[in-house]
Design a protein around this motif. Structure first.
Motif, PDB file in Angstrom:
ATOM      1  N   LEU A   1       0.825  -1.199   0.000  1.00  0.00           N
ATOM      2  CA  LEU A   1       0.000   0.000   0.000  1.00  0.00           C
ATOM      3  C   LEU A   1       0.863   1.255   0.000  1.00  0.00           C
ATOM      4  O   LEU A   1       0.628   2.181  -0.789  1.00  0.00           O
ATOM      5  N   ARG A   2       1.872   1.301   0.848  1.00  0.00           N
ATOM      6  CA  ARG A   2       2.741   2.477   0.911  1.00  0.00           C
ATOM      7  C   ARG A   2       3.663   2.554  -0.300  1.00  0.00           C
ATOM      8  O   ARG A   2       3.955   3.647  -0.792  1.00  0.00           O
ATOM      9  N   ARG A   3       4.115   1.426  -0.769  1.00  0.00           N
ATOM     10  CA  ARG A   3       4.934   1.426  -1.991  1.00  0.00           C
ATOM     11  C   ARG A   3       4.112   1.927  -3.181  1.00  0.00           C
ATOM     12  O   ARG A   3       4.590   2.720  -3.992  1.00  0.00           O
ATOM     13  N   PHE A   4       2.881   1.456  -3.280  1.00  0.00           N
ATOM     14  CA  PHE A   4       1.993   1.865  -4.369  1.00  0.00           C
ATOM     15  C   PHE A   4       1.792   3.374  -4.355  1.00  0.00           C
ATOM     16  O   PHE A   4       1.867   4.037  -5.401  1.00  0.00           O
ATOM     17  N   GLN A   5       1.517   3.941  -3.181  1.00  0.00           N
ATOM     18  CA  GLN A   5       1.272   5.376  -3.084  1.00  0.00           C
ATOM     19  C   GLN A   5       2.494   6.183  -3.515  1.00  0.00           C
ATOM     20  O   GLN A   5       2.372   7.191  -4.218  1.00  0.00           O
ATOM     21  N   GLN A   6       3.666   5.756  -3.093  1.00  0.00           N
ATOM     22  CA  GLN A   6       4.879   6.486  -3.447  1.00  0.00           C
ATOM     23  C   GLN A   6       5.152   6.435  -4.950  1.00  0.00           C
ATOM     24  O   GLN A   6       5.544   7.439  -5.562  1.00  0.00           O
ATOM     25  N   ILE A   7       4.910   5.277  -5.549  1.00  0.00           N
ATOM     26  CA  ILE A   7       5.118   5.143  -6.994  1.00  0.00           C
ATOM     27  C   ILE A   7       4.090   5.970  -7.754  1.00  0.00           C
ATOM     28  O   ILE A   7       4.416   6.622  -8.764  1.00  0.00           O
ATOM     29  N   GLU A   8       2.846   5.973  -7.281  1.00  0.00           N
ATOM     30  CA  GLU A   8       1.832   6.791  -7.949  1.00  0.00           C
ATOM     31  C   GLU A   8       2.163   8.273  -7.830  1.00  0.00           C
ATOM     32  O   GLU A   8       1.983   9.045  -8.778  1.00  0.00           O
ATOM     33  N   TRP A   9       2.645   8.687  -6.658  1.00  0.00           N
ATOM     34  CA  TRP A   9       3.065  10.075  -6.489  1.00  0.00           C
ATOM     35  C   TRP A   9       4.155  10.439  -7.508  1.00  0.00           C
ATOM     36  O   TRP A   9       4.185  11.563  -8.030  1.00  0.00           O
ATOM     37  N   ALA A  10       5.044   9.499  -7.783  1.00  0.00           N
ATOM     38  CA  ALA A  10       6.102   9.764  -8.770  1.00  0.00           C
ATOM     39  C   ALA A  10       5.502  10.074 -10.129  1.00  0.00           C
ATOM     40  O   ALA A  10       5.982  10.956 -10.858  1.00  0.00           O
ATOM     41  N   SER A  11       4.436   9.358 -10.499  1.00  0.00           N
ATOM     42  CA  SER A  11       3.779   9.622 -11.782  1.00  0.00           C
ATOM     43  C   SER A  11       3.114  10.997 -11.770  1.00  0.00           C
ATOM     44  O   SER A  11       3.123  11.713 -12.792  1.00  0.00           O
ATOM     45  N   VAL A  12       2.559  11.399 -10.631  1.00  0.00           N
ATOM     46  CA  VAL A  12       1.941  12.719 -10.506  1.00  0.00           C
ATOM     47  C   VAL A  12       3.006  13.811 -10.642  1.00  0.00           C
ATOM     48  O   VAL A  12       2.799  14.824 -11.326  1.00  0.00           O
ATOM     49  N   LEU A  13       4.159  13.607 -10.002  1.00  0.00           N
ATOM     50  CA  LEU A  13       5.244  14.591 -10.094  1.00  0.00           C
ATOM     51  C   LEU A  13       5.761  14.712 -11.515  1.00  0.00           C
ATOM     52  O   LEU A  13       6.067  15.807 -11.989  1.00  0.00           O
ATOM     53  N   LEU A  14       5.849  13.578 -12.206  1.00  0.00           N
ATOM     54  CA  LEU A  14       6.323  13.596 -13.594  1.00  0.00           C
ATOM     55  C   LEU A  14       5.368  14.385 -14.472  1.00  0.00           C
ATOM     56  O   LEU A  14       5.795  15.218 -15.292  1.00  0.00           O
ATOM     57  N   ALA A  15       4.063  14.175 -14.296  1.00  0.00           N
ATOM     58  CA  ALA A  15       3.068  14.905 -15.079  1.00  0.00           C
ATOM     59  C   ALA A  15       3.035  16.380 -14.705  1.00  0.00           C
ATOM     60  O   ALA A  15       2.917  17.259 -15.572  1.00  0.00           O
TER      61      ALA A  15
END
Length: 374
Positions: A166-180
């Motif tokens: 769950l925490r790994r997923f959130q951090q990886i998704e945040w990375a996609s948000v930062l990239l966009a």
């Protein structure tokens, strides 16, 4: 049909590669602005009793002086005010003042507006009560305002790490948000930012009438303000700093249900921006996920269908690992390949769940319902 999926398997990695190249290219020198004029930090809070001691220590550790820190209570129903009062009673800072304010209304926007009214400085920074701030956060965010045309500065936010998925997923998704987010700023078409890491001139906030026109919406204190500033002052008036030295860590959601509520709250405002570009940027990722999910039909299309299916999902997983690991690495964060790949597989289902919730427009957040009127 096979052709569409085959083309997506080529287009998707190319798109992510382009975004990664933009991220890699736009490095900016870090400047520290020495102590001079006062800066105000506004921290709205609601039912944050367990997080206030941490954000208090984080603020105390900030390098910049002089600093005015305004904690604004948004109708908390727990011991937040009591706990914070005890912490502030022990404070004895010469160049750092603390104050607890009570929002003149209901909702985060009212809390922020109350803080802005009491701000003694021209430059205002905002963050959330569940965040951890880097030591030179204020120094680096303020340095961009050396340029007189700059009215608003946004910085990166990412969730704290952990060993569970769950925490790994959130951090990886945040990375996609930062990239966009960074891509939008780099292409001079900013689409989003986070109020957990935001700075702006008080005069600019007042000149664009702050949150007037969207005060009834539970979220969007950051993105709607960004759009107002751009419309009034032009795109050259906003900046985005993506360097690790200004990265703000936010607390990860403790359950999938809370994570969905948070994301539905954010996504539910997509149609309120009244911008064709913003609408397109919101719909395009959803279309990608729909195509990825629909690709399972290829498994019933014989050998060629299976080959295209494997090619499509292989391209998705490889390109996402390649680009998102690069973003995380720029913040000295490492995620194992299995967590990124598992996120790639699960993410389309997750996105559609959020979209469904956003279309319904119903969610609960911190004891409030989306149907409540602020």
């Amino acid at each position: 049909m096979l052709t569409i999926y085959f083309l997506l398997a080529i287009l998707y990695p190319v798109l992510l590669g382009r975004m990664k190249a933009i991220w890699e290219k736009s490095q900016r020198p870090i400047q520290l602005k020495g102590p001079s004029e006062m800066v105000t930090v506004i921290i709205p809070f609601r039912n944050e009793a367990e997080n206030l001691p941490s954000i208090y220590r984080s603020v105390r550790a900030l390098n910049y002086r002089p600093l005015q820190v305004l904690f604004v209570n948004d109708c908390s129903e727990d011991d937040s005010v009591f706990i914070l009062s005890k912490l502030l009673a022990q404070t004895n800072e010469v160049d750092m003042s603390f104050e607890i304010l009570h929002a003149q209304g209901i909702g985060k926007k009212s809390a922020l507006h109350t803080g802005i009214q009491h701000a003694c400085s021209e430059i205002i920074l905002t963050t959330d009560a569940d965040c951890d701030l880097p030591v030179f956060w204020v120094d680096l965010m303020v340095s961009s305002f050396i340029e007189k045309e700059v009215q608003l500065v946004a910085g990166p936010v990412i969730s704290e790490g952990g060993t569970d998925f769950l925490r790994r997923f959130q951090q990886i998704e945040w990375a996609s948000v930062l990239l966009a987010t960074h891509t939008g700023f780099a292409l001079r078409k900013p689409l989003m930012c986070s109020g957990a890491n935001l700075a702006y001139r008080k005069s600019a906030f007042l000149e664009v009438d702050g949150y007037i026109g969207n005060e009834h919406i539970m979220s969007g204190d950051d993105e709607f303000l960004l759009k107002k500033v751009i419309r009034h002052f032009g795109v050259e008036s906003v900046r985005y700093i993506k360097e690790e030295e200004v990265l703000v860590l936010t607390k990860a959601q403790a359950s999938w249900s809370r994570l969905f509520s948070q994301k539905v709250r954010w996504a539910s405002k997509w149609k309120l921006h009244q911008s064709a570009i913003h609408s397109f940027s919101s719909i395009l990722p959803v279309l990608f996920q729909l195509i990825f999910l629909s690709s399972f039909v290829l498994l019933s299309q014989g050998k060629q269908g299976v080959i295209v299916f494997c090619f499509l999902w292989g391209a998705k997983m490889i390109s996402e690992y390649w680009s998102l690991s690069f973003v995380l690495g720029s913040f000295s964060i490492n995620q194992p390949r299995w967590s990124v790949n598992l996120t790639s597989i699960f993410h389309p289902i997750y996105v559609m769940r959020v979209v469904f919730g956003a279309l319904l427009g119903k969610f609960d957040w911190k004891g409030r319902n989306s149907l409540d009127k602020p």
